[in-house]
Design a protein around this motif. Structure first.
Motif, PDB file in Angstrom:
ATOM      1  N   GLY A 176       1.237  -1.301   0.069  1.00 38.38           N
ATOM      2  CA  GLY A 176      -0.198   0.062   0.106  1.00 38.38           C
ATOM      3  C   GLY A 176       0.609   1.360  -0.219  1.00 38.38           C
ATOM      4  N   ILE A 177       0.839   2.610  -0.655  1.00 38.62           N
ATOM      5  CA  ILE A 177       1.099   3.538  -0.677  1.00 38.62           C
ATOM      6  C   ILE A 177       1.478   4.024   1.354  1.00 38.62           C
ATOM      7  CG2 ILE A 177      -0.085   4.475  -2.529  1.00 38.62           C
ATOM      8  CD1 ILE A 177      -1.673   6.361  -0.502  1.00 38.62           C
ATOM      9  N   ASP A 178       2.157   5.462   1.230  1.00 38.32           N
ATOM     10  CA  ASP A 178       2.618   5.114   2.512  1.00 38.32           C
ATOM     11  C   ASP A 178       2.064   5.829   3.056  1.00 38.32           C
ATOM     12  OD1 ASP A 178       5.777   5.223   2.141  1.00 38.32           O
ATOM     13  OD2 ASP A 178       5.657   6.828   0.178  1.00 38.32           O
ATOM     14  N   LYS A 179       2.158   5.894   4.262  1.00 39.37           N
ATOM     15  CA  LYS A 179       0.961   6.467   5.398  1.00 39.37           C
ATOM     16  C   LYS A 179      -0.487   5.708   5.231  1.00 39.37           C
ATOM     17  CE  LYS A 179       3.259  10.014   6.928  1.00 39.37           C
ATOM     18  NZ  LYS A 179       4.587  10.366   5.469  1.00 39.37           N
ATOM     19  N   VAL A 180      -0.439   4.597   4.245  1.00 38.37           N
ATOM     20  CA  VAL A 180      -1.429   3.718   4.456  1.00 38.37           C
ATOM     21  C   VAL A 180      -2.321   3.021   5.630  1.00 38.37           C
ATOM     22  CG1 VAL A 180      -0.756   1.828   3.707  1.00 38.37           C
ATOM     23  CG2 VAL A 180      -3.366   2.628   3.224  1.00 38.37           C
ATOM     24  N   GLY A 181      -0.726   2.925   7.248  1.00 40.02           N
ATOM     25  CA  GLY A 181      -1.116   1.799   7.846  1.00 40.02           C
ATOM     26  C   GLY A 181       0.357   0.770   8.278  1.00 40.02           C
ATOM     27  N   ASN A 188      -9.508  -1.998   3.537  1.00 44.03           N
ATOM     28  CA  ASN A 188     -10.261  -0.323   3.130  1.00 44.03           C
ATOM     29  C   ASN A 188      -9.018  -0.113   4.437  1.00 44.03           C
ATOM     30  OD1 ASN A 188     -10.832   2.266   3.093  1.00 44.03           O
ATOM     31  ND2 ASN A 188     -13.025   1.429   3.670  1.00 44.03           N
ATOM     32  N   GLY A 189      -8.373   1.089   3.435  1.00 46.27           N
ATOM     33  CA  GLY A 189      -7.411   1.448   5.264  1.00 46.27           C
ATOM     34  C   GLY A 189      -8.243   3.639   5.784  1.00 46.27           C
ATOM     35  N   GLN A 190      -9.582   3.042   5.812  1.00 48.18           N
ATOM     36  CA  GLN A 190      -9.981   4.501   6.331  1.00 48.18           C
ATOM     37  C   GLN A 190     -10.588   3.773   7.724  1.00 48.18           C
ATOM     38  OE1 GLN A 190     -11.844   6.744   3.617  1.00 48.18           O
ATOM     39  NE2 GLN A 190     -11.287   6.264   1.779  1.00 48.18           N
ATOM     40  N   GLU A 191     -10.844   2.677   7.423  1.00 49.30           N
ATOM     41  CA  GLU A 191     -11.607   2.133   8.434  1.00 49.30           C
ATOM     42  C   GLU A 191     -10.980   2.632   9.501  1.00 49.30           C
ATOM     43  OE1 GLU A 191     -13.892   0.728   8.261  1.00 49.30           O
ATOM     44  OE2 GLU A 191     -14.795   0.275   6.533  1.00 49.30           O
ATOM     45  N   SER A 192     -11.299   2.134  10.627  1.00 49.13           N
ATOM     46  CA  SER A 192     -10.473   2.452  12.646  1.00 49.13           C
ATOM     47  C   SER A 192      -9.030   1.273  12.370  1.00 49.13           C
ATOM     48  CB  SER A 192     -11.425   2.525  13.516  1.00 49.13           C
ATOM     49  OG  SER A 192     -11.838   1.512  13.489  1.00 49.13           O
ATOM     50  N   ILE A 193      -8.401   1.205  12.881  1.00 53.97           N
ATOM     51  CA  ILE A 193      -6.983   0.862  13.517  1.00 53.97           C
ATOM     52  C   ILE A 193      -7.527  -0.387  13.834  1.00 53.97           C
ATOM     53  CG2 ILE A 193      -5.228   0.439  14.312  1.00 53.97           C
ATOM     54  CD1 ILE A 193      -4.315   3.094  14.449  1.00 53.97           C
ATOM     55  N   GLU A 194      -8.422  -0.993  14.361  1.00 53.24           N
ATOM     56  CA  GLU A 194      -9.206  -1.811  15.178  1.00 53.24           C
ATOM     57  C   GLU A 194      -9.324  -2.651  14.397  1.00 53.24           C
ATOM     58  OE1 GLU A 194      -8.249  -3.744  18.034  1.00 53.24           O
ATOM     59  OE2 GLU A 194      -9.426  -4.828  18.073  1.00 53.24           O
TER      60      GLU A 194
HETATM   61  N1  LIG Z   1      -7.138   3.169  10.276  1.00 56.00           N
HETATM   62  C1  LIG Z   1      -6.222   4.324  10.889  1.00 56.00           C
HETATM   63  N2  LIG Z   1      -6.728   5.597  10.268  1.00 56.00           N
HETATM   64  C2  LIG Z   1      -6.422   6.979  10.905  1.00 56.00           C
HETATM   65  N3  LIG Z   1      -5.145   6.817  11.797  1.00 56.00           N
HETATM   66  C3  LIG Z   1      -4.419   5.844  10.905  1.00 56.00           C
HETATM   67  C4  LIG Z   1      -4.971   4.682  10.524  1.00 56.00           C
HETATM   68  N4  LIG Z   1      -3.765   3.557  10.481  1.00 56.00           N
HETATM   69  C5  LIG Z   1      -2.899   4.302  10.524  1.00 56.00           C
HETATM   70  N5  LIG Z   1      -2.605   5.310  11.180  1.00 56.00           N
HETATM   71  C6  LIG Z   1      -1.806   6.545  11.368  1.00 56.00           C
HETATM   72  O1  LIG Z   1      -2.022   7.094  10.147  1.00 56.00           O
HETATM   73  C7  LIG Z   1      -0.047   7.549   9.653  1.00 56.00           C
HETATM   74  C8  LIG Z   1       1.136   6.304   9.379  1.00 56.00           C
HETATM   75  O2  LIG Z   1       0.725   4.990   9.955  1.00 56.00           O
HETATM   76  P1  LIG Z   1       1.942   3.596   9.494  1.00 56.00           P
HETATM   77  O3  LIG Z   1       1.351   2.238  10.063  1.00 56.00           O
HETATM   78  O4  LIG Z   1       3.259   4.422   9.646  1.00 56.00           O
HETATM   79  O5  LIG Z   1       1.428   3.976   7.845  1.00 56.00           O
HETATM   80  P2  LIG Z   1       3.022   2.805   6.287  1.00 56.00           P
HETATM   81  O6  LIG Z   1       3.923   1.833   7.467  1.00 56.00           O
HETATM   82  O7  LIG Z   1       2.070   2.378   5.484  1.00 56.00           O
HETATM   83  O8  LIG Z   1       3.543   4.277   6.371  1.00 56.00           O
HETATM   84  C9  LIG Z   1       0.735   6.943  11.934  1.00 56.00           C
HETATM   85  O9  LIG Z   1       0.544   8.102  12.362  1.00 56.00           O
HETATM   86  C10 LIG Z   1      -0.392   6.153  12.132  1.00 56.00           C
HETATM   87  O10 LIG Z   1      -0.940   6.582  13.696  1.00 56.00           O
END
Ligand SMILES: Nc1ncnc2c1ncn2[C@@H]1O[C@H](COP(=O)(O)OP(=O)(O)O)[C@@H](O)[C@H]1O
Ligand SMILES: [Mg+2]
Length: 214
Positions: free
Chosen positions: A7-12, A179-185
């Protein structure tokens, strides 16, 4: 078993990998957590060149070869030895990333990258790939630190996202889009459910010797 996260950067990805590793380790699975680039000593040097480099502009082909060098070393020194010991290997990015970033993002020839990937990976492929998917505009709003690739224009990240979705479409049995927009949990639970279904299918009579997770 080999699992990759894409997945793209910051997707979680990092967030979800860490939750999944904790979950599996609590259930006494032996997990090796690794990443590309930077999963080996050589890879860490390559990562510095790729992401924080002061060498300036890197040509698209040179960039591809640097990622392939990282991958080749990673497979030989980390992934293969761990799989040979029956560990669960979880990699933050793998070969699909070169197709998505250097193929779709940089527009290098995809068949060429596939061939080179095959050499770099020695034919090893993840059994399961979790593709976390999000609109790059939303990802951009998460966190501020940026490396060379994160600094690319939004259209680049849109192409990468599209590339990943096409890979998922081509390999529906291996690549599971979440879907990366859902909550972390919720994402964590979805990943657990997919993994458990996968292992359950393996444990059916034709695949003797595997055990479902839950
Ligand atoms: N489902 C989510 N909803 C909102 N923010 C999230 C979610 N997952 C991760 N984040 C936040 O987004 C940022 C990037 O997450 P990260 O796991 O480092 O992404 P990646 O490793 O894909 O670059 C972090 O600050 C993280 O806490
Ligand atoms: Mg990360």
């Amino acid at each position: 078993m080999f699992i990759s996260f894409e997945g793209i950067d910051k997707v979680g990805k990092s967030t979800q990998i860490s939750l999944l590793v904790d979950y599996l380790e609590k259930r006494s699975y032996q997990v090796v957590q690794t990443c590309e680039p930077g999963g080996t000593r050589l890879g860490k040097e390559i990562e510095i060149i790729l992401l924080e480099s002061s060498v300036g502009q890197i040509s698209d082909t040179a960039e591809l070869f640097l990622y392939l060098a990282d991958r080749s070393e990673h497979v030989k020194k980390v992934i293969k030895p761990a799989l040979n010991k029956d560990k669960i290997v979880i990699s933050d990015r793998f070969a699909d990333a070169s197709i998505a970033y250097q193929g779709y993002g940089r527009r290098l020839n995809i068949h060429w990258i596939e061939k080179l990937n095959k050499r770099a990976t020695q034919g090893i492929s993840p059994e399961l790939t979790f593709l976390l998917d999000i609109d790059p505009e939303l990802a951009k709003k998460r966190g501020k630190e940026k490396d060379r690739i994160e600094n690319e224009e939004i259209a680049f990240h849109q192409r990468v996202r599209q590339g990943y979705l096409e890979i998922a479409h081509l390999y529906p049995n291996r690549v599971k889009t979440v879907n990366g927009q859902e909550s972390i949990e919720d994402i964590h639970l979805a990943i657990r459910r997919i993994l458990s279904e996968y292992l359950q299918a393996l444990s059916e009579p034709s695949h003797y010797g595997q055990h479902p997770l839950v």
